[in-house]
Design a protein around this motif. Structure first.
Motif, PDB file in Angstrom:
ATOM      1  N   PHE A  64       0.823  -1.216   0.000  1.00 33.51           N
ATOM      2  CA  PHE A  64       0.000   0.000   0.000  1.00 33.51           C
ATOM      3  C   PHE A  64       0.856   1.264   0.000  1.00 33.51           C
ATOM      4  O   PHE A  64       0.443   2.295  -0.538  1.00 33.51           O
ATOM      5  CB  PHE A  64      -0.930  -0.002   1.216  1.00 33.51           C
ATOM      6  CG  PHE A  64      -1.800  -1.217   1.312  1.00 33.51           C
ATOM      7  CD1 PHE A  64      -2.846  -1.409   0.413  1.00 33.51           C
ATOM      8  CD2 PHE A  64      -1.563  -2.185   2.282  1.00 33.51           C
ATOM      9  CE1 PHE A  64      -3.646  -2.539   0.498  1.00 33.51           C
ATOM     10  CE2 PHE A  64      -2.354  -3.308   2.368  1.00 33.51           C
ATOM     11  CZ  PHE A  64      -3.404  -3.500   1.477  1.00 33.51           C
ATOM     12  N   MET A  65       2.052   1.180   0.605  1.00 33.93           N
ATOM     13  CA  MET A  65       2.916   2.351   0.705  1.00 33.93           C
ATOM     14  C   MET A  65       3.748   2.584  -0.562  1.00 33.93           C
ATOM     15  O   MET A  65       4.140   3.711  -0.852  1.00 33.93           O
ATOM     16  CB  MET A  65       3.860   2.215   1.902  1.00 33.93           C
ATOM     17  CG  MET A  65       3.156   2.090   3.243  1.00 33.93           C
ATOM     18  SD  MET A  65       2.108   3.508   3.617  1.00 33.93           S
ATOM     19  CE  MET A  65       3.308   4.824   3.648  1.00 33.93           C
ATOM     20  N   VAL A  66       4.044   1.496  -1.293  1.00 33.71           N
ATOM     21  CA  VAL A  66       4.873   1.596  -2.505  1.00 33.71           C
ATOM     22  C   VAL A  66       4.133   0.899  -3.636  1.00 33.71           C
ATOM     23  O   VAL A  66       3.926  -0.311  -3.597  1.00 33.71           O
ATOM     24  CB  VAL A  66       6.258   0.943  -2.301  1.00 33.71           C
ATOM     25  CG1 VAL A  66       7.096   1.082  -3.576  1.00 33.71           C
ATOM     26  CG2 VAL A  66       6.982   1.561  -1.117  1.00 33.71           C
ATOM     27  N   ARG A  67       3.747   1.668  -4.625  1.00 32.94           N
ATOM     28  CA  ARG A  67       3.048   1.091  -5.758  1.00 32.94           C
ATOM     29  C   ARG A  67       4.004   0.288  -6.636  1.00 32.94           C
ATOM     30  O   ARG A  67       5.214   0.481  -6.626  1.00 32.94           O
ATOM     31  CB  ARG A  67       2.371   2.197  -6.570  1.00 32.94           C
ATOM     32  CG  ARG A  67       1.153   2.787  -5.852  1.00 32.94           C
ATOM     33  CD  ARG A  67       0.658   4.049  -6.522  1.00 32.94           C
ATOM     34  NE  ARG A  67       0.327   3.833  -7.934  1.00 32.94           N
ATOM     35  CZ  ARG A  67      -0.159   4.788  -8.719  1.00 32.94           C
ATOM     36  NH1 ARG A  67      -0.340   6.005  -8.236  1.00 32.94           N
ATOM     37  NH2 ARG A  67      -0.444   4.533  -9.983  1.00 32.94           N
ATOM     38  N   ARG A  68       3.430  -0.579  -7.436  1.00 27.68           N
ATOM     39  CA  ARG A  68       4.235  -1.505  -8.235  1.00 27.68           C
ATOM     40  C   ARG A  68       5.099  -0.798  -9.272  1.00 27.68           C
ATOM     41  O   ARG A  68       6.162  -1.284  -9.646  1.00 27.68           O
ATOM     42  CB  ARG A  68       3.315  -2.510  -8.927  1.00 27.68           C
ATOM     43  CG  ARG A  68       2.483  -1.933 -10.048  1.00 27.68           C
ATOM     44  CD  ARG A  68       1.414  -2.870 -10.507  1.00 27.68           C
ATOM     45  NE  ARG A  68       0.309  -2.903  -9.552  1.00 27.68           N
ATOM     46  CZ  ARG A  68      -0.691  -3.776  -9.590  1.00 27.68           C
ATOM     47  NH1 ARG A  68      -0.681  -4.708 -10.515  1.00 27.68           N
ATOM     48  NH2 ARG A  68      -1.670  -3.738  -8.715  1.00 27.68           N
ATOM     49  N   ASP A  69       4.645   0.365  -9.768  1.00 24.47           N
ATOM     50  CA  ASP A  69       5.372   1.063 -10.828  1.00 24.47           C
ATOM     51  C   ASP A  69       6.133   2.278 -10.324  1.00 24.47           C
ATOM     52  O   ASP A  69       6.556   3.128 -11.093  1.00 24.47           O
ATOM     53  CB  ASP A  69       4.415   1.473 -11.950  1.00 24.47           C
ATOM     54  CG  ASP A  69       3.175   2.187 -11.416  1.00 24.47           C
ATOM     55  OD1 ASP A  69       3.092   2.357 -10.182  1.00 24.47           O
ATOM     56  OD2 ASP A  69       2.310   2.566 -12.219  1.00 24.47           O
ATOM     57  N   THR A  70       6.315   2.364  -9.015  1.00 27.77           N
ATOM     58  CA  THR A  70       7.010   3.514  -8.436  1.00 27.77           C
ATOM     59  C   THR A  70       8.510   3.440  -8.686  1.00 27.77           C
ATOM     60  O   THR A  70       9.123   2.386  -8.536  1.00 27.77           O
ATOM     61  CB  THR A  70       6.743   3.568  -6.921  1.00 27.77           C
ATOM     62  OG1 THR A  70       5.356   3.807  -6.700  1.00 27.77           O
ATOM     63  CG2 THR A  70       7.545   4.679  -6.266  1.00 27.77           C
ATOM     64  N   THR A  71       9.091   4.563  -9.040  1.00 27.37           N
ATOM     65  CA  THR A  71      10.547   4.661  -9.148  1.00 27.37           C
ATOM     66  C   THR A  71      11.131   4.902  -7.762  1.00 27.37           C
ATOM     67  O   THR A  71      10.717   5.811  -7.052  1.00 27.37           O
ATOM     68  CB  THR A  71      10.946   5.814 -10.082  1.00 27.37           C
ATOM     69  OG1 THR A  71      10.390   5.577 -11.376  1.00 27.37           O
ATOM     70  CG2 THR A  71      12.459   5.907 -10.202  1.00 27.37           C
ATOM     71  N   ALA A  72      12.095   4.090  -7.378  1.00 26.16           N
ATOM     72  CA  ALA A  72      12.643   4.141  -6.021  1.00 26.16           C
ATOM     73  C   ALA A  72      13.416   5.434  -5.783  1.00 26.16           C
ATOM     74  O   ALA A  72      13.994   6.021  -6.699  1.00 26.16           O
ATOM     75  CB  ALA A  72      13.555   2.943  -5.783  1.00 26.16           C
ATOM     76  N   TRP A  73      13.396   5.861  -4.515  1.00 27.67           N
ATOM     77  CA  TRP A  73      14.209   7.010  -4.113  1.00 27.67           C
ATOM     78  C   TRP A  73      15.689   6.656  -4.201  1.00 27.67           C
ATOM     79  O   TRP A  73      16.071   5.488  -4.304  1.00 27.67           O
ATOM     80  CB  TRP A  73      13.890   7.398  -2.668  1.00 27.67           C
ATOM     81  CG  TRP A  73      12.513   7.963  -2.479  1.00 27.67           C
ATOM     82  CD1 TRP A  73      11.735   8.593  -3.403  1.00 27.67           C
ATOM     83  CD2 TRP A  73      11.740   7.922  -1.273  1.00 27.67           C
ATOM     84  NE1 TRP A  73      10.541   8.960  -2.863  1.00 27.67           N
ATOM     85  CE2 TRP A  73      10.511   8.571  -1.556  1.00 27.67           C
ATOM     86  CE3 TRP A  73      11.959   7.423   0.000  1.00 27.67           C
ATOM     87  CZ2 TRP A  73       9.514   8.719  -0.601  1.00 27.67           C
ATOM     88  CZ3 TRP A  73      10.981   7.570   0.964  1.00 27.67           C
ATOM     89  CH2 TRP A  73       9.771   8.213   0.661  1.00 27.67           C
ATOM     90  N   GLU A  74      16.503   7.682  -4.084  1.00 33.49           N
ATOM     91  CA  GLU A  74      17.937   7.442  -4.005  1.00 33.49           C
ATOM     92  C   GLU A  74      18.264   6.681  -2.730  1.00 33.49           C
ATOM     93  O   GLU A  74      17.541   6.751  -1.735  1.00 33.49           O
ATOM     94  CB  GLU A  74      18.701   8.769  -4.034  1.00 33.49           C
ATOM     95  CG  GLU A  74      18.598   9.512  -5.352  1.00 33.49           C
ATOM     96  CD  GLU A  74      19.419  10.782  -5.342  1.00 33.49           C
ATOM     97  OE1 GLU A  74      20.094  11.045  -4.322  1.00 33.49           O
ATOM     98  OE2 GLU A  74      19.382  11.514  -6.347  1.00 33.49           O
ATOM     99  N   GLN A  75      19.376   5.980  -2.764  1.00 34.33           N
ATOM    100  CA  GLN A  75      19.717   5.088  -1.655  1.00 34.33           C
ATOM    101  C   GLN A  75      19.870   5.846  -0.337  1.00 34.33           C
ATOM    102  O   GLN A  75      19.429   5.365   0.711  1.00 34.33           O
ATOM    103  CB  GLN A  75      21.003   4.339  -1.983  1.00 34.33           C
ATOM    104  CG  GLN A  75      21.314   3.212  -1.010  1.00 34.33           C
ATOM    105  CD  GLN A  75      22.517   2.412  -1.444  1.00 34.33           C
ATOM    106  OE1 GLN A  75      23.439   2.942  -2.031  1.00 34.33           O
ATOM    107  NE2 GLN A  75      22.516   1.129  -1.164  1.00 34.33           N
ATOM    108  N   LYS A  76      20.469   7.034  -0.382  1.00 36.37           N
ATOM    109  CA  LYS A  76      20.653   7.797   0.855  1.00 36.37           C
ATOM    110  C   LYS A  76      19.323   8.174   1.485  1.00 36.37           C
ATOM    111  O   LYS A  76      19.152   8.135   2.710  1.00 36.37           O
ATOM    112  CB  LYS A  76      21.479   9.046   0.579  1.00 36.37           C
ATOM    113  CG  LYS A  76      22.926   8.763   0.201  1.00 36.37           C
ATOM    114  CD  LYS A  76      23.691  10.039  -0.055  1.00 36.37           C
ATOM    115  CE  LYS A  76      25.148   9.749  -0.428  1.00 36.37           C
ATOM    116  NZ  LYS A  76      25.906  10.995  -0.697  1.00 36.37           N
TER     117      LYS A  76
END
Length: 744
Positions: free
Chosen positions: A54-66
């Motif tokens: 629910f918090m992260v959709r399947r097609d979401t681009t991930a944030w930077e690692q930091k």
């Protein structure tokens, strides 16, 4: 009686030691606190794992690692504090309501609202063009979280049970921050299964290996071609264990662990089809049917029988699994932007799959199929740099090695270099850039050396048609050396891209050697035109070079020895060649290298090379028509054109030769006609001259005379072009062809 007394004394001593008091005062309270903490922490982790979808959709681009690490730390600390607070506060009441509480609650609420709003602005990747548009949290989830924070703020302001409200806010922040941060990780779990649904550990392991080694190349043609497409690390990858119980446990762990984000299920339908299904946080992302027909792979040979059949089936299986690895990597790179750095412009999985299959000789042994697959990859994705370079390399290998063709290929490599330099961020392109710069410098240098081996007039003609050829080659070699030094000086490459770092370390002495060779040729050209003295000095060589580097040193040493220039630290040419040339393919590579053409024109040096490293001149039995009869002809002592003509001069002798070779008399007559070409003139009495005639489809003296009568100049041009390709354009037969043409 004595024994019983001693036993009672020991029990009394243990009781008097204070163990019961220690257990009662310390161990029991710690367990009473620790067990609820562990249970609460596990419950929070499970909750965060369950809400990642629910918090992260399947097609979401991930944030930077930091950024992900920052929110992961916030979430972890919040959940740990929540778990500790659960048993500690009711039991000990270590603190009460006070001035500190509003500030603490305000910080927690601010972080929670910031996370919610920030998550709303997560980017969603377009699966084709890598464009990104606003997306992130679904509006119902966003609204629910904002409502939850609003309710918590309202109850806190109302003043009722403010510590309990702050505790609930801390728990909410912990699970949402952890779910959001770890739900964007690139941890991938591989599960391969057969058509019957049973797990296939071998297929899982193969895909795991391919995901980490896509793009690896073996040493070829004197240059170690290495470029890693995949930036996935070992810690990012895992496989579903075999066994029913272990598989069931792994599935449960995937559902509840927030950091197990991606899962790929690979189903091998049959030898021609594989289905890959990719999920993220339990949500289906994409499925793809990978088939041999869609990839354009050749069908399995119907006549194959064991053991070749098993070999072909294993190769077909490996090809499809390589396609599955390419699909997974491209899909992950659309959501994890740092993975794009190694893809060198690739935007679709099919070109990557075709390129990887074609690049590995174990998967495709047929050269024609390999070129066709690379061509398809470039057609599908024209800006995919790695596929373009490998395609150009195959094109070069298929072209005649004339000076004109070498220069044409150099200009095509210049265009390839432009593609690299157009990139705003060249991270991940370093290995490709090194390969292109080497090709730009080496191809021009070889073109100059090929012209140099013919005559000074050919050098002047090359300089007229391509002004500044050595200057351009020197600039490319300097850029190559600078690129290698840049990579080597950045120690981050050791951790982030060890393949590029090792490749740069390997190529640096090669670049120094190539730059020095170009400087030698420029100095030689200056002396030929203007006179003067030598200013060239060789680089300091590696005293313990690998065989391929020794081959490069031999090229430079040969130039210096040919002109009698001091080599300083360089060893003797034959010393390097002795170490470098150990196989027939090595010797064939050296004979086709223009660096040695002029060197071996000297009969003494040629004899030394033949005696030392078996660089034998071409013999009659090395020619394609004679090669299959090399063993019986050698046993009969027939190794020269003159011997063959004498032993097949009459009808009876040709019949005996045919019986001996177990062929028809027509074949013997054909071989005799080829041998007769060498008898037309003393300039033609060499196997390498006859080879040029064969390359021009001239197999009889009558054909040669007919072609000369039709168009003498056209014949001369064609023969000279073929001679350039064979590295024998310096021979008298091609420098002054009118001499033997008039004689025949």
């Amino acid at each position: 009686m004595t024994f019983l007394t001693e036993h009672i004394w020991a029990v009394t001593a243990l009781q008097d030691s204070g163990w019961d008091k220690f257990y009662r005062d310390w161990v029991e309270p710690i367990f009473h606190v620790l067990i609820p903490i562990i249970i609460a922490l596990l419950a929070l982790v499970v909750i965060s794992g369950l809400i990642t979808r629910f918090m992260v959709r399947r097609d979401t681009t991930a944030w930077e690692q930091k950024v992900r690490w920052l929110w992961a730390v916030v979430g972890t600390l919040s959940m740990a504090a929540t778990a500790v607070f659960l048993p500690v506060f009711p039991a000990f009441h270590p603190f009460g309501d006070g001035v500190w509480l509003p500030w603490t609650f305000g910080g927690i609420a601010a972080l929670g609202v910031a996370l919610t709003v920030f998550s709303l602005r997560l980017k969603v990747s377009c699966p084709v063009h890598f464009d990104r548009k606003p997306g992130g949290l679904a509006w119902p989830v966003f609204s629910l979280l904002l409502a939850a924070w609003a309710v918590l703020v309202f109850y806190f302001i109302s003043g009722n049970e403010r510590i309990s409200v702050a505790y609930a806010a801390l728990a909410l922040l912990g699970v949402t921050a952890t779910a959001t941060a770890l739900g964007q990780s690139r941890r991938l779990q591989i599960e391969a299964q057969g058509p019957d649904g049973k797990s296939d550990p071998a297929a899982s392991d193969y895909v795991l290996a391919r995901l980490q080694s896509l793009g690896s190349r073996a040493p070829e043609l004197g240059i170690l071609q290495v470029s890693e497409l995949s930036k996935l690390l070992s810690k990012d990858l895992s496989a579903i264990p075999s066994g029913a119980l272990a598989t069931a446990i792994a599935h449960v762990m995937y559902a509840v662990r927030p950091d197990l984000t991606w899962r790929a299920r690979i189903t091998l339908i049959d030898v021609n089809r594989v289905v890959v299904s990719l999920t993220r946080n339990g949500l289906h992302v994409k499925s793809e049917l990978i088939s041999r027909v869609n990839l354009g792979l050749p069908e399995l040979p119907p006549e194959a029988k064991p053991p070749r059949l098993e070999e072909e089936l294993g190769r077909a299986r490996a090809q499809l699994l390589t396609g599955a690895a390419a699909f997974i990597l491209i899909e992950l790179s659309q959501r994890h932007r740092d993975l794009l750095k190694g893809l060198c412009g690739a935007q679709h999985w099919k070109p990557v799959a075709l390129h990887m299959i074609a690049s590995e000789r174990a998967l495709v042994s047929d050269k024609e199929v390999r070129v066709r697959l690379l061509q398809s990859a470039v057609n599908m994705d024209p800006r995919y740099g790695l596929a373009r370079l490998d395609y150009l390399t195959e094109v070069q290998n298929c072209m005649p090695n004339s000076v004109a063709n070498r220069m044409r290929m150099a200009h095509l490599m210049d265009r390839q270099l432009e593609l690299v330099r157009e990139q705003e961020d060249r991270s991940g392109w370093e290995g490709l850039c090194i390969r292109i710069l080497y090709s730009c410098a080496a191809i021009r240098t070889n073109a100059y050396l090929a012209a140099r081996a013919i005559s000074d007039d050919h050098i002047d003609q090359l300089g007229h048609e391509h002004p500044g050829i050595l200057d351009t080659a020197h600039e490319a070699a300097s850029d190559l050396l600078e690129e290698c030094e840049t990579v080597i000086s950045n120690k981050e490459f050791l951790k982030k891209d060890p393949a590029a770092y090792n490749f740069a370390c390997y190529m640096k002495p090669v670049a120094e050697n190539l730059k020095s060779a170009i400087s030698f040729l420029a100095d030689e050209s200056r002396l030929r035109i203007n006179g003067g003295t030598w200013t060239w000095a060789p680089p300091e060589p590696d005293r313990h070079p690998p065989p391929k580097l020794a081959h490069h040193y031999a090229c430079l040493a040969a130039l210096a020895e040919e002109r009698g220039v001091p080599r300083q630290g360089l060893d003797d040419t034959l010393d390097y060649l002795t170490f470098a040339l150990t196989t027939p393919s090595d010797r064939q590579s050296a004979q086709s290298d223009p660096s040695f053409w002029s060197y071996l024109q000297d009969p003494i040096r040629a004899a030394q090379a033949e005696h030392t490293v078996r660089l034998k001149p071409l013999a009659m039995l090395d020619l394609e028509p004679f090669k299959r009869f090399a063993k019986p002809l050698t046993e009969a002592g027939i190794t020269t054109f003159r011997n063959f003509q004498l032993r097949a001069s009459g009808v009876t002798q040709r019949q005996k030769m045919a019986d001996y070779l177990n062929v028809s008399t027509l074949v013997v007559s054909h071989l005799k006609a080829i041998a007769s070409l060498a008898a037309l003139h003393h300039d033609l009495a060499r196997p390498d001259v006859v080879r040029v005639f064969l390359e021009a489809d001239i197999t009889t003296p009558e054909q040669l005379r007919s072609r000369a009568a039709e168009d003498r100049q056209l014949l001369i041009s064609e023969l000279r072009a073929k001679a350039e390709n064979c590295g024998v354009a310096h021979l008298a037969a091609f420098i002054t062809p009118d001499v033997w043409l008039d004689a025949i």
